[in-house]
Scaffold this motif. Structure first.
Motif, PDB file in Angstrom:
ATOM      1  N   ALA A 185       8.713   4.974  13.052  1.00  0.00           N
ATOM      2  CA  ALA A 185       7.432   4.848  12.356  1.00  0.00           C
ATOM      3  C   ALA A 185       7.498   3.761  11.291  1.00  0.00           C
ATOM      4  O   ALA A 185       6.569   2.950  11.154  1.00  0.00           O
ATOM      5  N   GLU A 186       8.577   3.729  10.532  1.00  0.00           N
ATOM      6  CA  GLU A 186       8.717   2.735   9.464  1.00  0.00           C
ATOM      7  C   GLU A 186       8.656   1.320  10.018  1.00  0.00           C
ATOM      8  O   GLU A 186       8.030   0.423   9.424  1.00  0.00           O
ATOM      9  N   LYS A 187       9.282   1.089  11.148  1.00  0.00           N
ATOM     10  CA  LYS A 187       9.285  -0.242  11.753  1.00  0.00           C
ATOM     11  C   LYS A 187       7.899  -0.643  12.254  1.00  0.00           C
ATOM     12  O   LYS A 187       7.557  -1.825  12.277  1.00  0.00           O
ATOM     13  N   LYS A 188       7.122   0.343  12.678  1.00  0.00           N
ATOM     14  CA  LYS A 188       5.806   0.051  13.232  1.00  0.00           C
ATOM     15  C   LYS A 188       4.727  -0.096  12.159  1.00  0.00           C
ATOM     16  O   LYS A 188       3.718  -0.769  12.390  1.00  0.00           O
ATOM     17  N   TYR A 189       4.911   0.553  11.020  1.00  0.00           N
ATOM     18  CA  TYR A 189       3.935   0.411   9.935  1.00  0.00           C
ATOM     19  C   TYR A 189       3.967  -1.022   9.399  1.00  0.00           C
ATOM     20  O   TYR A 189       4.977  -1.716   9.509  1.00  0.00           O
ATOM     21  N   GLU A 190       2.865  -1.435   8.781  1.00  0.00           N
ATOM     22  CA  GLU A 190       2.838  -2.747   8.147  1.00  0.00           C
ATOM     23  C   GLU A 190       3.900  -2.808   7.048  1.00  0.00           C
ATOM     24  O   GLU A 190       4.196  -1.813   6.400  1.00  0.00           O
ATOM     25  N   LYS A 191       4.432  -3.989   6.821  1.00  0.00           N
ATOM     26  CA  LYS A 191       5.563  -4.145   5.903  1.00  0.00           C
ATOM     27  C   LYS A 191       5.248  -3.673   4.481  1.00  0.00           C
ATOM     28  O   LYS A 191       6.115  -3.146   3.785  1.00  0.00           O
ATOM     29  N   GLU A 192       4.000  -3.876   4.041  1.00  0.00           N
ATOM     30  CA  GLU A 192       3.648  -3.496   2.670  1.00  0.00           C
ATOM     31  C   GLU A 192       3.279  -2.023   2.544  1.00  0.00           C
ATOM     32  O   GLU A 192       2.997  -1.543   1.444  1.00  0.00           O
ATOM     33  N   TYR A 193       3.277  -1.312   3.660  1.00  0.00           N
ATOM     34  CA  TYR A 193       2.844   0.090   3.652  1.00  0.00           C
ATOM     35  C   TYR A 193       4.034   1.012   3.387  1.00  0.00           C
ATOM     36  O   TYR A 193       5.113   0.832   3.941  1.00  0.00           O
ATOM     37  N   ARG A 194       3.829   2.006   2.531  1.00  0.00           N
ATOM     38  CA  ARG A 194       4.866   2.994   2.262  1.00  0.00           C
ATOM     39  C   ARG A 194       4.252   4.392   2.309  1.00  0.00           C
ATOM     40  O   ARG A 194       3.279   4.666   1.621  1.00  0.00           O
ATOM     41  N   SER A 195       4.810   5.243   3.141  1.00  0.00           N
ATOM     42  CA  SER A 195       4.399   6.648   3.189  1.00  0.00           C
ATOM     43  C   SER A 195       5.363   7.449   2.332  1.00  0.00           C
ATOM     44  O   SER A 195       6.547   7.590   2.664  1.00  0.00           O
ATOM     45  N   LEU A 196       4.873   7.974   1.212  1.00  0.00           N
ATOM     46  CA  LEU A 196       5.741   8.739   0.316  1.00  0.00           C
ATOM     47  C   LEU A 196       6.238  10.003   0.997  1.00  0.00           C
ATOM     48  O   LEU A 196       7.368  10.443   0.769  1.00  0.00           O
ATOM     49  N   GLY A 197       5.386  10.603   1.823  1.00  0.00           N
ATOM     50  CA  GLY A 197       5.815  11.797   2.553  1.00  0.00           C
ATOM     51  C   GLY A 197       6.960  11.496   3.490  1.00  0.00           C
ATOM     52  O   GLY A 197       7.927  12.256   3.578  1.00  0.00           O
ATOM     53  N   MET A 198       6.877  10.391   4.195  1.00  0.00           N
ATOM     54  CA  MET A 198       7.939  10.043   5.134  1.00  0.00           C
ATOM     55  C   MET A 198       9.247   9.769   4.408  1.00  0.00           C
ATOM     56  O   MET A 198      10.320  10.195   4.846  1.00  0.00           O
ATOM     57  N   LEU A 199       9.169   9.074   3.282  1.00  0.00           N
ATOM     58  CA  LEU A 199      10.387   8.773   2.527  1.00  0.00           C
ATOM     59  C   LEU A 199      11.072  10.052   2.044  1.00  0.00           C
ATOM     60  O   LEU A 199      12.285  10.218   2.198  1.00  0.00           O
ATOM     61  N   MET A 204       0.852  -1.190   0.000  1.00  0.00           N
ATOM     62  CA  MET A 204       0.000   0.000   0.000  1.00  0.00           C
ATOM     63  C   MET A 204       0.884   1.235   0.000  1.00  0.00           C
ATOM     64  O   MET A 204       1.853   1.322   0.746  1.00  0.00           O
ATOM     65  N   VAL A 205       0.557   2.189  -0.841  1.00  0.00           N
ATOM     66  CA  VAL A 205       1.350   3.407  -0.961  1.00  0.00           C
ATOM     67  C   VAL A 205       0.495   4.586  -0.565  1.00  0.00           C
ATOM     68  O   VAL A 205      -0.628   4.748  -1.041  1.00  0.00           O
ATOM     69  N   ARG A 206       0.990   5.409   0.319  1.00  0.00           N
ATOM     70  CA  ARG A 206       0.264   6.609   0.701  1.00  0.00           C
ATOM     71  C   ARG A 206       0.710   7.764  -0.167  1.00  0.00           C
ATOM     72  O   ARG A 206       1.893   8.029  -0.305  1.00  0.00           O
ATOM     73  N   THR A 207      -0.220   8.468  -0.790  1.00  0.00           N
ATOM     74  CA  THR A 207       0.124   9.631  -1.597  1.00  0.00           C
ATOM     75  C   THR A 207       0.275  10.833  -0.702  1.00  0.00           C
ATOM     76  O   THR A 207      -0.378  10.962   0.319  1.00  0.00           O
ATOM     77  N   THR A 208       1.162  11.730  -1.102  1.00  0.00           N
ATOM     78  CA  THR A 208       1.404  12.939  -0.340  1.00  0.00           C
ATOM     79  C   THR A 208       1.669  14.084  -1.274  1.00  0.00           C
ATOM     80  O   THR A 208       1.872  13.906  -2.463  1.00  0.00           O
ATOM     81  N   SER A 209       1.717  15.306  -0.747  1.00  0.00           N
ATOM     82  CA  SER A 209       2.184  16.448  -1.521  1.00  0.00           C
ATOM     83  C   SER A 209       3.318  17.092  -0.768  1.00  0.00           C
ATOM     84  O   SER A 209       3.368  17.032   0.450  1.00  0.00           O
ATOM     85  N   ARG A 210       4.197  17.708  -1.471  1.00  0.00           N
ATOM     86  CA  ARG A 210       5.372  18.263  -0.830  1.00  0.00           C
ATOM     87  C   ARG A 210       5.681  19.606  -1.451  1.00  0.00           C
ATOM     88  O   ARG A 210       5.799  19.731  -2.642  1.00  0.00           O
ATOM     89  N   ARG A 211       5.798  20.683  -0.644  1.00  0.00           N
ATOM     90  CA  ARG A 211       6.130  21.971  -1.224  1.00  0.00           C
ATOM     91  C   ARG A 211       7.629  22.160  -1.228  1.00  0.00           C
ATOM     92  O   ARG A 211       8.340  21.449  -0.564  1.00  0.00           O
ATOM     93  N   ALA A 212       8.139  23.146  -1.961  1.00  0.00           N
ATOM     94  CA  ALA A 212       9.447  23.119  -2.456  1.00  0.00           C
ATOM     95  C   ALA A 212      10.509  23.717  -1.638  1.00  0.00           C
ATOM     96  O   ALA A 212      10.273  24.298  -0.661  1.00  0.00           O
ATOM     97  N   LEU A 213      11.701  23.656  -2.444  1.00  0.00           N
ATOM     98  CA  LEU A 213      12.975  24.179  -2.372  1.00  0.00           C
ATOM     99  C   LEU A 213      13.122  25.099  -1.216  1.00  0.00           C
ATOM    100  O   LEU A 213      12.995  26.227  -1.317  1.00  0.00           O
ATOM    101  N   GLY A 214      13.287  24.516  -0.713  1.00  0.00           N
ATOM    102  CA  GLY A 214      13.597  25.201   0.425  1.00  0.00           C
ATOM    103  C   GLY A 214      12.981  24.658   1.523  1.00  0.00           C
ATOM    104  O   GLY A 214      13.544  24.296   2.364  1.00  0.00           O
ATOM    105  N   LEU A 215      12.035  24.215   1.224  1.00  0.00           N
ATOM    106  CA  LEU A 215      11.596  22.991   0.800  1.00  0.00           C
ATOM    107  C   LEU A 215      11.135  22.195   1.907  1.00  0.00           C
ATOM    108  O   LEU A 215      11.539  21.122   2.005  1.00  0.00           O
ATOM    109  N   SER A 216      10.171  22.707   2.662  1.00  0.00           N
ATOM    110  CA  SER A 216       9.685  21.784   3.663  1.00  0.00           C
ATOM    111  C   SER A 216       8.244  21.482   3.368  1.00  0.00           C
ATOM    112  O   SER A 216       7.551  22.283   2.808  1.00  0.00           O
ATOM    113  N   SER A 217       7.810  20.270   3.754  1.00  0.00           N
ATOM    114  CA  SER A 217       6.474  19.832   3.372  1.00  0.00           C
ATOM    115  C   SER A 217       5.438  20.286   4.380  1.00  0.00           C
ATOM    116  O   SER A 217       5.727  20.455   5.543  1.00  0.00           O
TER     117      SER A 217
END
Length: 297
Positions: free
Chosen positions: A97-111, A1-14
Motif C-alpha cells: 500500500a505504501e508503495k502505491k500511495y502518492e509519495k506525499e501521502y501518509r496514512s497515520l493508521g497504517m504507520l 498529505m496526512v491522513r488522520t486516524t484513531s487507534r484504540r488501545a493496549l492491547g491494542l488493535s485499531s
C-alpha cells in the motif's frame, strides 16, 4: 498529505474502518457488476464489525482480486491480518500500500498499525521507526495519539532504552489525563513509574506507584510492584500488606462486579508474562521473584 486516524488501545488493535477511512471514496476500476463489488465491500465491513475476521479477510481478498492495484484495500486487509496476529502478512500488505500511495501521502493508521505488526514480531527497531513517523506526522496536525506514545515506550523498554521509554510514558499519561481517559492515564503512569525504578529513581517510583494505587482501586499491578520494592528494602510488612490486598481484596483485577479484568494476582507469578507481556523491566521482575520466593533482600 496526512491522513488522520484513531487507534484504540493496549492491547491494542485499531478499529479497521476508522483507521483507513472505510466510508471514504475509493477510485475504482471499471467493472461489469458494481453491485457485486458493493456487496463484497458491505460484507467485509459488517464482518469486521462483528469480529468475524475470517469473513472480513475473505471479502477483502476477493476485492483485491478485482482491484489488485488499489492500496486502500491492502491497508484494510493488513489491519485484519494484525488482528489475526498474522503479522508478516500484514507487513507485506502495508508495504504494498505504501508503495502505491502518492509519495506525499501518509496514512497515520497504517504507520502505527505496521509498527504494531513489527512489535508482534519483536522487531523493536522497525516498530520504533514506524511509531516515530506516526508521531511526527501527528504532531504536524496537533493531535498525538497517546496509545501510540505508550506503544513506542513499550518498544524502547524492550530494547533497554529506559529514559526514552519514560519520556513517552509520561507524555502519554499527560495526554490521557487531559482527555479524561482514566484507565489510559493509570496504565501509562504505571509504566513510567516502573521505568523510574530501572533508572535508579526508586524513591520517586514508590511515590508515583502509591499515587496510582490510590487512583486505581481495582488494579493489582502497582500493589504487586510496591510489594516487590518494599521487600527489596526490607520492609516486609508493607510488602505483605500490598500483596495480600491484591490477592485477597482484588485478585481478579476487576474495578466493578461484571467489569473487565484488568490484571490478576496469579498472573504475576508467571515471570515470562510479567517481562514479555506486561513489560516489567528486568530489575523489577527480579525484585518480584525474590519477594514471591521469600528470598532475603
Amino acid at each position: 498529505m496526512v491522513r488522520t486516524t484513531s487507534r484504540r488501545a493496549l492491547g491494542l488493535s485499531s478499529a479497521l474502518w476508522v483507521v483507513v477511512g472505510f466510508d471514504g471514496p475509493v477510485a475504482r476500476a471499471s467493472m461489469g457488476s458494481m453491485s457485486s463489488f458493493d456487496a463484497l465491500e458491505r460484507r467485509a465491513k459488517s464482518a469486521y464489525y462483528a469480529r468475524d475476521l475470517s469473513g472480513a479477510l475473505d471479502a477483502l481478498t476477493a476485492i483485491i482480486e478485482l482491484e489488485p492495484e488499489e492500496p486502500v484495500w491492502r491497508e484494510r486487509r493488513g489491519q485484519v491480518y494484525v488482528d489475526l496476529k498474522r503479522f508478516e502478512d500484514a507487513i507485506v500488505d502495508y508495504d504494498f500500500a505504501e508503495k502505491k500511495y502518492e509519495k506525499e501521502y501518509r496514512s497515520l493508521g497504517m504507520l502505527s498499525n505496521r509498527a504494531l505488526a513489527y512489535e508482534g514480531l519483536a522487531r523493536w527497531r522497525e516498530a520504533i521507526e514506524n511509531y516515530s513517523e506516526a508521531i511526527k506526522y501527528s504532531e504536524m496536525i496537533g493531535a498525538v495519539p497517546p496509545y501510540v506514545l505508550n506503544s513506542r515506550g513499550n518498544c524502547y523498554n524492550s530494547v533497554g532504552e529506559y529514559q526514552k521509554a519514560l519520556v513517552d510514558y509520561e507524555r502519554a499519561a499527560e495526554i490521557f489525563q487531559q482527555s479524561r481517559n482514566l484507565s489510559g492515564a493509570i496504565y501509562a503512569a504505571s509504566n513510567a513509574a516502573l521505568m523510574k525504578v530501572e533508572l535508579g529513581r526508586v524513591d520517586e517510583a514508590i511515590e508515583d506507584m502509591e499515587k496510582v494505587k490510590r487512583r486505581a482501586a481495582g488494579s493489582v499491578d502497582m500493589r504487586a510492584a510496591l510489594a516487590a520494592l518494599y521487600w527489596s528494602r526490607g520492609d516486609e510488612q508493607r510488602a505483605e500488606d500490598n500483596w495480600n490486598w491484591s490477592c485477597e481484596k482484588i485478585n481478579s483485577g476487576q474495578l466493578a462486579e461484571g467489569g473487565p479484568v484488568l490484571d490478576g494476582c496469579e498472573l504475576y507469578r508467571d515471570y515470562d508474562w510479567l517481562a514479555r507481556i506486561r513489560r516489567w523491566p528486568p530489575s523489577m521482575v527480579e525484585r518480584f521473584r525474590k519477594f514471591i520466593s521469600l528470598t532475603p533482600p
